[in-house]
Design an enzyme around this catalytic site. Structure first.
Site, short mmCIF file in Angstrom:
data_model
loop_
_atom_site.label_atom_id
_atom_site.label_comp_id
_atom_site.label_asym_id
_atom_site.label_seq_id
_atom_site.Cartn_x
_atom_site.Cartn_y
_atom_site.Cartn_z
N HIS A 190 -9.43 0.87 4.94
CA HIS A 190 -8.15 1.27 5.68
C HIS A 190 -8.35 1.92 6.70
O HIS A 190 -9.32 2.91 6.87
CB HIS A 190 -7.35 1.86 4.65
CG HIS A 190 -5.85 1.67 5.24
ND1 HIS A 190 -5.45 2.71 6.16
CD2 HIS A 190 -4.56 0.94 5.01
CE1 HIS A 190 -4.20 2.35 6.46
NE2 HIS A 190 -3.58 1.52 5.66
N SER A 211 3.48 -2.40 10.11
CA SER A 211 4.85 -2.46 10.53
C SER A 211 5.48 -3.81 10.34
O SER A 211 6.49 -4.16 10.87
CB SER A 211 5.14 -2.05 12.12
OG SER A 211 4.51 -0.66 12.40
N LYS A 257 0.08 4.24 -0.38
CA LYS A 257 -0.59 5.70 0.55
C LYS A 257 -0.44 6.58 -0.48
O LYS A 257 -0.38 6.43 -2.00
CB LYS A 257 -0.10 5.85 1.64
CG LYS A 257 -0.12 4.43 2.48
CD LYS A 257 -0.08 4.86 3.97
CE LYS A 257 0.36 3.48 4.70
NZ LYS A 257 -0.13 3.74 6.30
N GLU A 294 -6.91 4.26 8.07
CA GLU A 294 -6.88 5.76 7.59
C GLU A 294 -7.98 6.34 6.93
O GLU A 294 -8.45 7.51 7.23
CB GLU A 294 -5.59 6.21 6.76
CG GLU A 294 -4.34 5.90 7.69
CD GLU A 294 -3.14 5.57 6.99
OE1 GLU A 294 -3.08 5.52 5.64
OE2 GLU A 294 -2.11 4.97 7.66
N GLU A 327 -5.21 -5.26 10.34
CA GLU A 327 -4.36 -4.16 10.80
C GLU A 327 -4.35 -3.52 12.10
O GLU A 327 -5.39 -2.54 12.07
CB GLU A 327 -4.41 -3.21 9.49
CG GLU A 327 -4.05 -3.67 8.19
CD GLU A 327 -3.48 -2.68 7.39
OE1 GLU A 327 -2.12 -2.85 6.80
OE2 GLU A 327 -4.10 -1.78 6.89
N ASN A 350 0.87 -1.31 0.00
CA ASN A 350 -0.11 0.08 0.08
C ASN A 350 0.92 1.32 0.11
O ASN A 350 1.58 1.64 1.08
CB ASN A 350 -0.88 0.05 1.35
CG ASN A 350 -1.87 1.42 1.36
OD1 ASN A 350 -1.76 2.12 0.55
ND2 ASN A 350 -2.18 1.37 2.45
N GLY A 375 2.56 1.86 10.91
CA GLY A 375 3.42 3.02 10.75
C GLY A 375 4.06 3.44 11.99
O GLY A 375 4.89 4.32 12.20
C1 PEP Z 1 -0.71 0.26 6.00
O1 PEP Z 1 -0.74 1.35 6.04
O2 PEP Z 1 -1.62 -0.67 5.53
C2 PEP Z 1 0.40 -0.44 6.65
C3 PEP Z 1 0.28 -1.61 6.98
O3 PEP Z 1 1.38 0.36 6.98
P1 PEP Z 1 2.80 0.01 7.51
O4 PEP Z 1 3.30 -1.29 6.84
O5 PEP Z 1 3.65 1.38 7.21
O6 PEP Z 1 2.67 -0.11 9.33
#
Ligand code: PEP
Length: 253
Positions: A99, A215, A14, A101, A169, A12, A175
């Site tokens: 997601h 992460s 973003k 976000e 997630e 992703n 992040g």
């Molecule tokens: C994401 O935004 O879907 C995600 C998993 O981000 P990160 O791997 O940077 O934690």
């Protein structure tokens, strides 16, 4: 891992990436050799502005692309929105929906996410439906209840292993560099599989790919991917480095 399921690693990007960054996708494609292709599916979800060009750049690589969101509507007066059909026209196979976000910054509810997932399926895209608890919800001992409710409210009825991917997630892991313990991931993924079984029937639920996201890095991917019912990863930050994304894919394989 679920032995009978071919894992999927989806990146992703973003709101990152200009045309110059198509070189990252090309580098991933160069590293996605026959052995890795056999063992793990890959997808990259770029910003919408790059979608068509990325799909073109990845022709012949067997790396799929996906949108990061899609509208619940198919067309019309919805300024700024992108329909699932438009993503499909740009070459997409997947669409991330729900997601954290989007849920947090755009107020998307389970009902919104479900409508988007349905729109994706109608356009023959596979929705990657994201679920996950906040830190406060985990600390309050509500993580399982929250995620089960998100599954019940966000997953379209009649979804099958071929038409649905779910990504767990934890919001607090996205992040931040933090990850849940393997035991916590195992507990959550088993609960998600069971909840999908109630909603879709055991046969369909047993084949749905359940990704872990939050992460994921080359250094922790193998441990996370070895957990039961983890069938791949949704990768944010690390998907912007070809070397790291490929290392995660190798850990999955
Ligand atoms: C994401 O935004 O879907 C995600 C998993 O981000 P990160 O791997 O940077 O934690």
């Amino acid at each position: 891992m679920t032995r009978s399921i071919k894992p999927l690693v989806a990146g992703n990007w973003k709101m990152n990436g200009l045309r110059a960054e198509l070189a990252i996708a090309a580098e991933v494609a160069r590293g996605y050799g026959a052995e890795l292709r056999h063992a793990v599916d890959l997808a990259i979800c770029p910003p919408a502005t790059l979608h068509f060009a990325m799909t073109a750049a990845l022709i012949g690589s067997r790396i799929a692309t996906g949108g990061q969101d899609c509208s619940a509507q198919s067309s019309g007066a919805f300024t700024g929105e992108i329909s699932a059909g438009m993503l499909s026209d740009a070459g997409a196979t997947y669409a991330i929906v729900g997601h954290s976000e989007r849920r947090t910054l755009h107020g998307e509810t389970n009902a919104t996410v479900k409508a988007k997932a349905e729109a994706a399926q109608k356009a023959l895209l596979v929705p990657i439906v994201c679920v996950g608890e906040t830190q406060a919800e985990r600390e309050a001992g509500k993580a399982l209840a929250v995620v089960k409710k998100q599954i019940r409210g966000s997953v379209p009825e009649g979804s099958t292993a071929a038409t649905l991917v779910v990504a767990y997630e934890p919001v607090w892991a996205i992040g931040t560099g933090l990850t849940p313990t393997a035991a916590d991931v195992a507990e959550m993924h088993a609960a998600i599989r069971a909840e999908l079984g109630k909603a879709l029937g055991k046969a369909a639920a047993s084949g749905v790919r359940l990704l872990y996201g939050g992460s994921v890095k080359p250094s922790n991917a193998a441990e996370l991917m070895n957990v039961a019912h983890v069938d791949g990863a949704l990768v944010g930050g690390a998907s912007l480095k070809a070397e790291d994304f490929l290392a995660i894919a190798k850990a999955c394989a």
